[in-house]
Design an enzyme around this catalytic site. Structure first.
Site, PDB file in Angstrom:
ATOM      1  N   GLY A 147     -21.424 -10.260-110.161  1.00  0.00           N
ATOM      2  CA  GLY A 147     -21.295  -9.678-108.822  1.00  0.00           C
ATOM      3  C   GLY A 147     -21.004  -8.192-108.864  1.00  0.00           C
ATOM      4  O   GLY A 147     -21.550  -7.410-108.076  1.00  0.00           O
ATOM      5  N   CYS A 148     -20.152  -7.789-109.784  1.00  0.00           N
ATOM      6  CA  CYS A 148     -19.790  -6.375-109.904  1.00  0.00           C
ATOM      7  C   CYS A 148     -20.962  -5.542-110.416  1.00  0.00           C
ATOM      8  O   CYS A 148     -21.144  -4.394-110.008  1.00  0.00           O
ATOM      9  CB  CYS A 148     -18.570  -6.219-110.802  1.00  0.00           C
ATOM     10  SG  CYS A 148     -17.106  -7.023-110.124  1.00  0.00           S
ATOM     11  N   THR A 149     -21.761  -6.117-111.301  1.00  0.00           N
ATOM     12  CA  THR A 149     -22.949  -5.424-111.795  1.00  0.00           C
ATOM     13  C   THR A 149     -23.962  -5.253-110.671  1.00  0.00           C
ATOM     14  O   THR A 149     -24.515  -4.161-110.484  1.00  0.00           O
ATOM     15  CB  THR A 149     -23.571  -6.195-112.976  1.00  0.00           C
ATOM     16  OG1 THR A 149     -22.610  -6.239-114.043  1.00  0.00           O
ATOM     17  CG2 THR A 149     -24.844  -5.537-113.458  1.00  0.00           C
ATOM     18  N   LYS A 153     -14.210  -6.461-111.933  1.00  0.00           N
ATOM     19  CA  LYS A 153     -14.349  -6.306-113.396  1.00  0.00           C
ATOM     20  C   LYS A 153     -15.747  -5.830-113.792  1.00  0.00           C
ATOM     21  O   LYS A 153     -16.744  -6.352-113.309  1.00  0.00           O
ATOM     22  CB  LYS A 153     -14.047  -7.645-114.068  1.00  0.00           C
ATOM     23  CG  LYS A 153     -13.849  -7.575-115.563  1.00  0.00           C
ATOM     24  CD  LYS A 153     -13.189  -8.850-116.056  1.00  0.00           C
ATOM     25  CE  LYS A 153     -12.899  -8.806-117.531  1.00  0.00           C
ATOM     26  NZ  LYS A 153     -12.032  -7.737-117.970  1.00  0.00           N
ATOM     27  N   ALA A 202     -22.622  -2.509-108.323  1.00  0.00           N
ATOM     28  CA  ALA A 202     -22.737  -1.176-108.927  1.00  0.00           C
ATOM     29  C   ALA A 202     -24.192  -0.712-108.942  1.00  0.00           C
ATOM     30  O   ALA A 202     -24.487   0.452-108.630  1.00  0.00           O
ATOM     31  CB  ALA A 202     -22.164  -1.194-110.339  1.00  0.00           C
TER      32      ALA A 202
END
Length: 158
Positions: free
Chosen positions: A45-47, A40, A50
Site C-alpha cells: 500500500g505504501c509503495t 512503512k 508513493a
C-alpha cells in the site's frame, strides 16, 4: 494532539533520506506542503501511494506544492525506497515518532487481533502561511492522490 483544518501546522525539523534537515519553515511563505504519513517503506500500500505521488509530482509542482512523506523508517531504508521507485521527493525520518504524535497519527492499530502502535495513513495540506488547509485521515490509497490534487486546485482558486 489532533491537527484540524484552520490551525497552524505543528512545526517540524527532521532528517530526510540523505541526512539533510527539512523543516516546515523551509516552505513557509513560499509553497504549499503536501505532508503524507505512511506506515512503512517497501510495503504494497505504501509503495502504491508513493508511486502515485511520484506520478503526479509534476502536477503538484505546477501548483507550487512540495510533497513530503513521513514514516518511522531509517534514512537508509528511505534511500532504498526512493532509489527502487524513482521517487522525486524527500522522505522524512520519524524514528522516535514524535512528529507522528504531534500530528495525531501515531495510533493504536489492530491487525489480525494483534494490537500495536503505528502510523495511521494520513495526509495534511499546509498552505504557504503554515495553516492546515485540509486533512485526510485513515486514507485509502486508490484515488487519494487525485483527491489531494483537486483539493489543492480548488484552494488555489480561492
Amino acid at each position: 494532539m489532533t491537527v484540524v483544518e484552520g490551525m497552524q501546522a505543528p512545526t517540524f525539523s527532521l532528517k530526510n533520506e540523505i541526512g539533510e534537515i527539512v523543516s516546515l519553515n523551509d516552505f513557509t511563505g513560499d509553497k504549499y506542503v503536501v505532508l503524507y504519513f505512511y506506515p512503512k517503506d517497501m510495503t504494497p500500500g505504501c509503495t502504491t501511494q508513493a508511486c502515485d505521488f511520484r506520478d503526479a509530482e509534476a502536477d503538484f509542482s505546477k501548483l507550487n506544492a512540495v510533497i513530503l512523506g513521513v514514516s518511522a523508517d531509517s534514512e537508509d531504508r528511505h534511500t532504498k525506497f526512493i532509489e527502487k521507485h524513482g521517487l522525486p521527493f524527500s522522505l522524512l525520518v520519524d524514528e522516535n515518532h514524535q512528529m507522528s504524535e504531534d500530528y495525531g497519527v501515531w495510533v493504536e492499530k489492530n491487525m489480525y487481533g494483534k494490537k500495536f502502535m503505528g502510523i495511521e495513513r494520513s495526509t495534511f495540506l499546509i498552505d504557504p502561511t503554515g495553516t492546515v488547509a485540509k486533512v485526510w485521515r485513515k486514507v485509502k490509497v486508490p484515488n487519494h492522490i487525485q483527491d489531494v490534487l483537486e483539493t489543492l486546485k480548488t484552494i488555489r482558486k480561492q
